[in-house]
Design an enzyme around this catalytic site. Structure first.
Site, PDB file in Angstrom:
ATOM      1  N   LYS A 117      63.601  38.646  57.086  1.00 53.21           N
ATOM      2  CA  LYS A 117      63.156  37.489  56.301  1.00 53.21           C
ATOM      3  C   LYS A 117      62.427  36.469  57.162  1.00 53.21           C
ATOM      4  O   LYS A 117      61.514  35.792  56.684  1.00 53.21           O
ATOM      5  CB  LYS A 117      64.345  36.812  55.613  1.00 53.21           C
ATOM      6  N   LYS A 200      60.118  48.343  46.929  1.00 51.37           N
ATOM      7  CA  LYS A 200      61.146  47.984  45.954  1.00 51.37           C
ATOM      8  C   LYS A 200      60.532  47.158  44.816  1.00 51.37           C
ATOM      9  O   LYS A 200      59.649  46.343  45.064  1.00 51.37           O
ATOM     10  CB  LYS A 200      62.195  47.136  46.695  1.00 51.37           C
ATOM     11  N   LYS A 203      60.555  40.630  42.299  1.00 51.70           N
ATOM     12  CA  LYS A 203      60.071  39.410  41.679  1.00 51.70           C
ATOM     13  C   LYS A 203      58.920  38.798  42.486  1.00 51.70           C
ATOM     14  O   LYS A 203      58.074  38.111  41.948  1.00 51.70           O
ATOM     15  CB  LYS A 203      61.258  38.462  41.735  1.00 51.70           C
TER      16      LYS A 203
END
Ligand code: TRP
Length: 340
Positions: A117, A200, A203
């Protein structure tokens, strides 16, 4: 505090990303709904975790409410179970601070999610992102929860939480925090992007065509499936034939998960056909599952005050469990208990 019911207590968290995708549904939410039948469950929309990366304040509030509404629409029972936003129960942040002092830098340095991240610009990542795992440990251990349904990618965080529990017990010479058992939800339910079978479903993908949102209407779902990337070959008649065909594998996986059938059975029926017919069957199955969820989500979101009232009650019930456990941890650490 640990009768056999609490011993099976389930805790899980989900990021407040707004209306969830089909990936969230098949990967997590549907499993939560099933766990409710024979477990005491605590489900948390983790807004404290969300702000470890920048969130637009007004959007964060709206997305937290949307996620809660969708969870209820998917079948989470907020009366029988506990559903609440993380920030509404102070114990999470309080216990996380203690855990920050139990965790070792060496443990945090090994966390792969932080590396992913934070990316290349690590110096610019928030300190909160770094100690994300301590907060996650606090989420679970503030309830003495022992069963945590998560995807594969969260396994390392649960090991970290177990290390914290053990070190706390050892350092303070108590047997206070129980071991946690991950309930790893099958990789079969890993839903990939409709545009790229190697990514994946997410969103955050810039293309809305890459995902099915749980509030998409029937036409949108059908169109997205029709446009989903595939290859020119017909469907194989058995799973081995999906090797090296990530897009085909993904669509078959979605079909199998929704129909609750093994991929073998799906392929035995649809193998040999082109994608046109299969996509039509898949769109139909999706709409049958998602239309009622979409309708219920919209109905709930029309009355935000009612959702907030449900969450307020959930938070009160959550605090009733987490506050005494956190107070006891504070006493064990040696904080002066002034009462009141
Ligand atoms: N980190 C989890 C995720 O990104 C979300 C989460 C936060 C969680 N706290 C939790 C999951 C506690 C299980 C238990 O998916």
């Amino acid at each position: 505090m640990t009768d056999h019911r609490t011993h099976r207590r389930v805790f899980s968290g989900i990021q407040p990303s707004g209306v969830p995708t089909l990936g969230n549904y098949l990967g997590a939410i549907r499993n939560w709904v099933r766990l409710q039948d024979d477990h005491e469950c605590i489900f948390c929309v983790v807004d404290l975790h969300a702000i470890t990366v920048w969130q637009e304040p007004r959007q964060l509030a709206a997305q937290t409410r949307e996620m809660a509404a969708s969870l209820i629409a998917c079948g989470i029972d907020p009366a029988g179970q506990i559903l609440f936003p993380q920030s509404a129960v102070r114990a999470h942040a309080q216990l996380a601070w203690i855990f920050n002092c139990v965790a070792r830098l060496g443990w945090l340095n090994r966390m792969t999610q932080f590396k992913d991240k934070a990316g290349k610009d690590r110096e610019n990542a928030s300190a909160g992102l770094y100690v994300y795992p301590s907060l996650m440990a606090a989420d679970i251990l503030a309830y003495h929860a022992t069963r945590v349904p998560v995807g594969d990618d969260q396994k390392q965080h649960l090991e970290f939480a177990n290390d914290i529990a053990q070190k706390f017990n050892h350092d303070y010479d108590v047997d206070f925090f129980p071991p946690i058992e991950p309930l790893i939800m099958g990789p079969a339910a890993r839903v990939m992007s409709l545009r790229d079978g190697a990514k994946k479903m997410s969103k955050s993908d810039p293309s809305d065509q890459s995902r099915i949102n749980l509030t998409d209407d029937a036409d949108t779902v059908a169109l997205k499936i029709r446009r989903a990337k595939t290859d020119p070959h017909p469907l194989p008649s058995e799973p081995a034939g999906l090797e090296g065909r990530p897009e085909a594998r993904n669509l078959v996986g979605i079909y199998a998960a929704l129909a609750d059938l093994p991929p073998e059975t799906v392929l035995a029926e649809h193998g040999g056909k082109g994608f046109g017919a299969f996509k039509e069957a898949l769109a139909e199955l999706l709409v049958a599952h998602l239309a009622p969820i979409a309708a219920e989500t919209r109905r709930l979101l029309a009355d935000p005050a009612a959702i907030d009232a449900v969450l307020r009650q959930g938070a009160a019930r959550a605090a009733a469990i987490a506050d005494p456990i956190t107070a006891e941890a504070e006493r064990l650490v040696g904080f002066l208990a002034l009462g009141g």
